[in-house]
Design a protein around this motif. Structure first.
Motif, PDB file in Angstrom:
ATOM      1  N   LEU A 266      29.600  62.686  62.008  1.00 29.37           N
ATOM      2  CA  LEU A 266      29.585  62.485  60.567  1.00 29.37           C
ATOM      3  C   LEU A 266      29.825  61.032  60.176  1.00 29.37           C
ATOM      4  CD1 LEU A 266      31.607  65.613  59.375  1.00 29.37           C
ATOM      5  CD2 LEU A 266      29.174  65.196  59.013  1.00 29.37           C
ATOM      6  N   ILE A 267      30.371  60.225  61.088  1.00 23.82           N
ATOM      7  CA  ILE A 267      30.697  58.840  60.742  1.00 23.82           C
ATOM      8  C   ILE A 267      29.470  58.061  60.280  1.00 23.82           C
ATOM      9  CG2 ILE A 267      31.579  56.641  61.625  1.00 23.82           C
ATOM     10  CD1 ILE A 267      33.437  58.221  63.458  1.00 23.82           C
ATOM     11  N   PRO A 268      28.365  58.016  61.062  1.00 26.72           N
ATOM     12  CA  PRO A 268      27.197  57.269  60.583  1.00 26.72           C
ATOM     13  C   PRO A 268      26.572  57.878  59.341  1.00 26.72           C
ATOM     14  CG  PRO A 268      26.689  58.427  62.622  1.00 26.72           C
ATOM     15  CD  PRO A 268      28.163  58.526  62.433  1.00 26.72           C
ATOM     16  N   VAL A 269      26.674  59.191  59.177  1.00 21.34           N
ATOM     17  CA  VAL A 269      26.121  59.821  57.976  1.00 21.34           C
ATOM     18  C   VAL A 269      26.897  59.378  56.735  1.00 21.34           C
ATOM     19  CG1 VAL A 269      25.624  62.005  56.819  1.00 21.34           C
ATOM     20  CG2 VAL A 269      25.278  61.808  59.286  1.00 21.34           C
ATOM     21  N   PHE A 270      28.236  59.449  56.812  1.00 22.53           N
ATOM     22  CA  PHE A 270      29.056  58.965  55.705  1.00 22.53           C
ATOM     23  C   PHE A 270      28.806  57.478  55.471  1.00 22.53           C
ATOM     24  CE2 PHE A 270      32.221  62.552  56.565  1.00 22.53           C
ATOM     25  CZ  PHE A 270      31.861  63.248  55.422  1.00 22.53           C
ATOM     26  N   GLY A 271      28.647  56.734  56.554  1.00 29.90           N
ATOM     27  CA  GLY A 271      28.410  55.303  56.428  1.00 29.90           C
ATOM     28  C   GLY A 271      27.149  54.994  55.656  1.00 29.90           C
ATOM     29  N   VAL A 272      26.097  55.779  55.899  1.00 26.00           N
ATOM     30  CA  VAL A 272      24.829  55.560  55.201  1.00 26.00           C
ATOM     31  C   VAL A 272      24.975  55.864  53.709  1.00 26.00           C
ATOM     32  CG1 VAL A 272      22.485  56.440  54.913  1.00 26.00           C
ATOM     33  CG2 VAL A 272      23.336  55.891  57.190  1.00 26.00           C
ATOM     34  N   PHE A 273      25.569  57.012  53.380  1.00 24.70           N
ATOM     35  CA  PHE A 273      25.731  57.386  51.971  1.00 24.70           C
ATOM     36  C   PHE A 273      26.594  56.374  51.221  1.00 24.70           C
ATOM     37  CE2 PHE A 273      24.453  61.691  53.356  1.00 24.70           C
ATOM     38  CZ  PHE A 273      23.508  61.958  52.373  1.00 24.70           C
ATOM     39  N   LEU A 274      27.699  55.971  51.833  1.00 23.56           N
ATOM     40  CA  LEU A 274      28.604  55.039  51.173  1.00 23.56           C
ATOM     41  C   LEU A 274      27.999  53.640  51.077  1.00 23.56           C
ATOM     42  CD1 LEU A 274      31.946  56.263  52.767  1.00 23.56           C
ATOM     43  CD2 LEU A 274      31.250  56.514  50.378  1.00 23.56           C
ATOM     44  N   SER A 275      27.199  53.252  52.066  1.00 25.91           N
ATOM     45  CA  SER A 275      26.510  51.966  51.993  1.00 25.91           C
ATOM     46  C   SER A 275      25.485  51.968  50.868  1.00 25.91           C
ATOM     47  CB  SER A 275      25.823  51.654  53.331  1.00 25.91           C
ATOM     48  OG  SER A 275      26.776  51.457  54.358  1.00 25.91           O
ATOM     49  N   ALA A 276      24.804  53.112  50.706  1.00 30.76           N
ATOM     50  CA  ALA A 276      23.833  53.220  49.622  1.00 30.76           C
ATOM     51  C   ALA A 276      24.509  53.062  48.263  1.00 30.76           C
ATOM     52  CB  ALA A 276      23.122  54.569  49.696  1.00 30.76           C
ATOM     53  N   TRP A 277      25.723  53.585  48.155  1.00 33.89           N
ATOM     54  CA  TRP A 277      26.453  53.525  46.888  1.00 33.89           C
ATOM     55  C   TRP A 277      27.090  52.157  46.654  1.00 33.89           C
ATOM     56  CZ3 TRP A 277      32.106  55.210  46.244  1.00 33.89           C
ATOM     57  CH2 TRP A 277      32.500  55.073  44.895  1.00 33.89           C
ATOM     58  N   LEU A 278      27.802  51.651  47.669  1.00 28.18           N
ATOM     59  CA  LEU A 278      28.567  50.422  47.497  1.00 28.18           C
ATOM     60  C   LEU A 278      27.736  49.154  47.676  1.00 28.18           C
ATOM     61  CD1 LEU A 278      31.816  51.457  49.401  1.00 28.18           C
ATOM     62  CD2 LEU A 278      31.512  51.321  46.927  1.00 28.18           C
ATOM     63  N   LEU A 279      26.701  49.220  48.512  1.00 30.84           N
ATOM     64  CA  LEU A 279      25.892  48.041  48.806  1.00 30.84           C
ATOM     65  C   LEU A 279      24.502  48.109  48.183  1.00 30.84           C
ATOM     66  CD1 LEU A 279      26.780  47.684  52.607  1.00 30.84           C
ATOM     67  CD2 LEU A 279      27.858  46.518  50.669  1.00 30.84           C
ATOM     68  N   SER A 280      24.236  49.194  47.441  1.00 31.10           N
ATOM     69  CA  SER A 280      22.925  49.394  46.799  1.00 31.10           C
ATOM     70  C   SER A 280      21.788  49.389  47.807  1.00 31.10           C
ATOM     71  CB  SER A 280      22.682  48.316  45.728  1.00 31.10           C
ATOM     72  OG  SER A 280      23.673  48.376  44.726  1.00 31.10           O
ATOM     73  N   GLU A 281      22.057  49.933  49.002  1.00 31.36           N
ATOM     74  CA  GLU A 281      21.018  50.052  50.020  1.00 31.36           C
ATOM     75  C   GLU A 281      20.219  51.330  49.772  1.00 31.36           C
ATOM     76  OE1 GLU A 281      23.373  47.691  53.609  1.00 31.36           O
ATOM     77  OE2 GLU A 281      22.942  49.834  53.810  1.00 31.36           O
ATOM     78  N   PRO A 282      18.929  51.340  50.124  1.00 36.03           N
ATOM     79  CA  PRO A 282      18.088  52.513  49.837  1.00 36.03           C
ATOM     80  C   PRO A 282      18.545  53.747  50.606  1.00 36.03           C
ATOM     81  CG  PRO A 282      16.940  50.974  51.274  1.00 36.03           C
ATOM     82  CD  PRO A 282      18.176  50.271  50.796  1.00 36.03           C
ATOM     83  N   LEU A 283      18.487  54.892  49.941  1.00 33.46           N
ATOM     84  CA  LEU A 283      18.865  56.170  50.548  1.00 33.46           C
ATOM     85  C   LEU A 283      17.605  57.002  50.731  1.00 33.46           C
ATOM     86  CD1 LEU A 283      21.234  57.924  51.473  1.00 33.46           C
ATOM     87  CD2 LEU A 283      21.393  58.832  49.162  1.00 33.46           C
ATOM     88  N   HIS A 284      17.169  57.138  51.978  1.00 29.66           N
ATOM     89  CA  HIS A 284      15.927  57.834  52.282  1.00 29.66           C
ATOM     90  C   HIS A 284      16.139  59.349  52.319  1.00 29.66           C
ATOM     91  CE1 HIS A 284      13.935  54.013  53.406  1.00 29.66           C
ATOM     92  NE2 HIS A 284      15.144  53.690  53.859  1.00 29.66           N
ATOM     93  N   LEU A 285      15.075  60.071  52.028  1.00 33.14           N
ATOM     94  CA  LEU A 285      15.154  61.532  52.028  1.00 33.14           C
ATOM     95  C   LEU A 285      15.505  62.084  53.410  1.00 33.14           C
ATOM     96  CD1 LEU A 285      12.087  62.469  49.780  1.00 33.14           C
ATOM     97  CD2 LEU A 285      14.519  62.563  49.176  1.00 33.14           C
ATOM     98  N   THR A 286      15.138  61.332  54.454  1.00 33.35           N
ATOM     99  CA  THR A 286      15.417  61.805  55.811  1.00 33.35           C
ATOM    100  C   THR A 286      16.915  61.894  56.093  1.00 33.35           C
ATOM    101  OG1 THR A 286      15.047  59.518  56.496  1.00 33.35           O
ATOM    102  CG2 THR A 286      13.266  61.083  56.899  1.00 33.35           C
ATOM    103  N   VAL A 287      17.738  61.179  55.305  1.00 33.91           N
ATOM    104  CA  VAL A 287      19.184  61.257  55.498  1.00 33.91           C
ATOM    105  C   VAL A 287      19.680  62.678  55.240  1.00 33.91           C
ATOM    106  CG1 VAL A 287      21.419  60.443  54.647  1.00 33.91           C
ATOM    107  CG2 VAL A 287      19.545  58.825  54.963  1.00 33.91           C
TER     108      VAL A 287
END
Length: 319
Positions: A266-287
C-alpha cells in the motif's frame, strides 16, 4: 472484555488499522520529502545532503519517542543486554536501508523507485521463511504476493513509463528494500524480549546519528537554511517515522510476517494518491486498478486457510 495490547493488535480490525495507518504515513513521506528538498534547495545529486536530512529526521523521531516514554512514566535508561539487538535493527532498518535508498533514488526515476519499493514484502516474507519454522511460504501467500506486486507495477507504469532500465541505482534500491525487510523481521524477533517503544527509539537514535555523521562528513554539519515551512515538514517526517515504526513493529510483534507483509504494497499506492494531491501530479485511471490488485492481494494472503493450506499455530524460531 478487557482489551490488552495483544488483543487489539491481533484483532482483524486492529491489524487493518495499524498496518494501513503505518503504510499511509510512510506513503505520505514521498511527497513531503520532495517538498522538503525543494524548500531546502537539495538537488538531485546532493547525496550527502539527502543523507544528512534523513539523519535529522530519524534522530528527531527517536527523541520524540523517548519524550513520550518519559511522559508515560517509563524508564528511558539503557536496558542491560539490549545493545546488540538494538544495534542490529538500527544498522539494517535505519542506517543501511536509507543510505542505499537515498543513493539509489538520486540515480533512478520515481516510477522505478515506486515499483522497487514493493519488493520489501518479497524480501520480508523470504527472510521470515528462513527464520521461522511456522511462517513458510505457501501457494496462497505466493498468489497474494504476485497479485499485490502486479498492483505496484501498475502504479509505477501509470506514469507513462515505456521501458525498464536496471543499473547500479536500481541495485541500490533493491538493497535498501532488502535491509528494510530484514530490519522488520529482526524487530519482530527482538520484540519478544524488548519493549516496542524502547527498541524503536534506540534503533532510530543509533541509525539517525550514524546517518547524520555520514551526511555531515560530506556536506557539513548544517548546510541548510531552515525556514518555518521546512521545520514543519521535518517535524512531520519525524512524527510519521516515530508513529509509523511503532505501529508497524507492534503489529509485527503479535502476527506472522507472511500475513502482515502484504500491507507494504500500500505504500506506493498511498504515495501516488498523496503526490497527486500535494504535488499536483496527474492521477491516472490505472491507479484505481492498482489499488484493486493490492487490496485483492491482501485479501488472498489473509483469507482463512483451507485444510490443504493450514495456518501455523505458534511462533517458534528455527533451531
Amino acid at each position: 472484555m478487557k482489551w490488552t495490547t495483544e488483543k487489539i493488535f491481533t484483532h482483524p480490525l486492529g491489524i487493518l488499522a495499524a498496518a494501513t495507518g503505518a503504510t499511509f504515513l510512510w506513503g505520505s513521506a514521498f511527497p513531503i520529502i520532495k517538498l522538503s528538498y525543494a524548500e531546502l534547495e537539495i538537488g538531485k545529486g546532493q547525496v550527502y545532503e539527502q543523507i544528512l536530512f534523513a539523519g535529522f529526521r530519524f534522530t528527531m523521531a527517536a527523541l520524540l519517542i523517548l519524550a513520550l516514554m518519559k511522559l508515560m512514566g517509563r524508564s528511558v535508561g539503557y536496558q542491560r543486554g539490549s545493545w546488540q539487538g538494538v544495534a542490529k535493527i538500527g544498522l539494517s532498518q535505519t542506517l543501511l536501508q536509507y543510505v542505499f535508498f537515498y543513493y539509489g533514488m538520486s540515480g533512478s526515476t520515481g516510477v522505478q523507485g515506486s515499483i522497487l519499493a514493493g519488493t520489501t514484502s518479497f524480501f520480508q516474507i523470504l527472510i521470515a521463511h528462513r527464520m521461522y519454522a511456522d511462517d513458510r511460504i505457501t501457494s496462497r501467500k505466493l498468489t497474494g504476493l504476485v497479485v499485490g506486486f502486479a498492483g505496484v507495477v501498475v502504479v509505477g507504469l501509470s506514469g507513462g513509463a515505456t521501458g525498464v532500465h536496471f543499473g547500479l541505482a536500481e541495485v541500490c534500491l533493491l538493497a535498501a528494500m532488502f535491509f528494510g525487510g530484514l530490519g522488520n523481521v529482526l524487530s519482530k524477533k527482538e520484540s519478544v524480549r524488548l519493549d516496542i517503544l524502547y527498541m524503536t527509539s534506540y534503533q532510530m537514535l543509533l541509525g539517525g546519528l550514524a546517518l547524520s555523521t555520514i551526511g555531515a562528513a560530506g556536506a557539513g554539519v548544517m548546510p541548510f537554511e531552515f525556514t518555518w515551512r521546512a521545520i514543519g515538514m521535518l517535524l512531520y517526517l519525524a512524527v510519521l517515522s516515530a508513529l509509523g515504526f511503532v505501529l508497524w513493529n507492534t503489529v509485527m510483534k503479535y502476527n506472522q510476517v507472511g500475513s502482515i507483509s502484504m500491507y507494504l504494497f500500500l505504500i506506493p499506492v498511498f504515495g501516488v494518491f498523496l503526490s497527486a494531491w500535494l504535488l499536483s501530479e496527474p492521477l491516472h485511471l490505472t491507479v484505481w486498478l492498482a489499488l484493486a490488485l493490492v487490496a485483492g492481494g491482501i485479501v488472498i494472503v489473509n483469507r482463512k486457510p483451507t485444510p490443504a493450506d493450514p495456518a501455523p499455530t505458534g511462533a517458534r524460531l528455527k533451531a
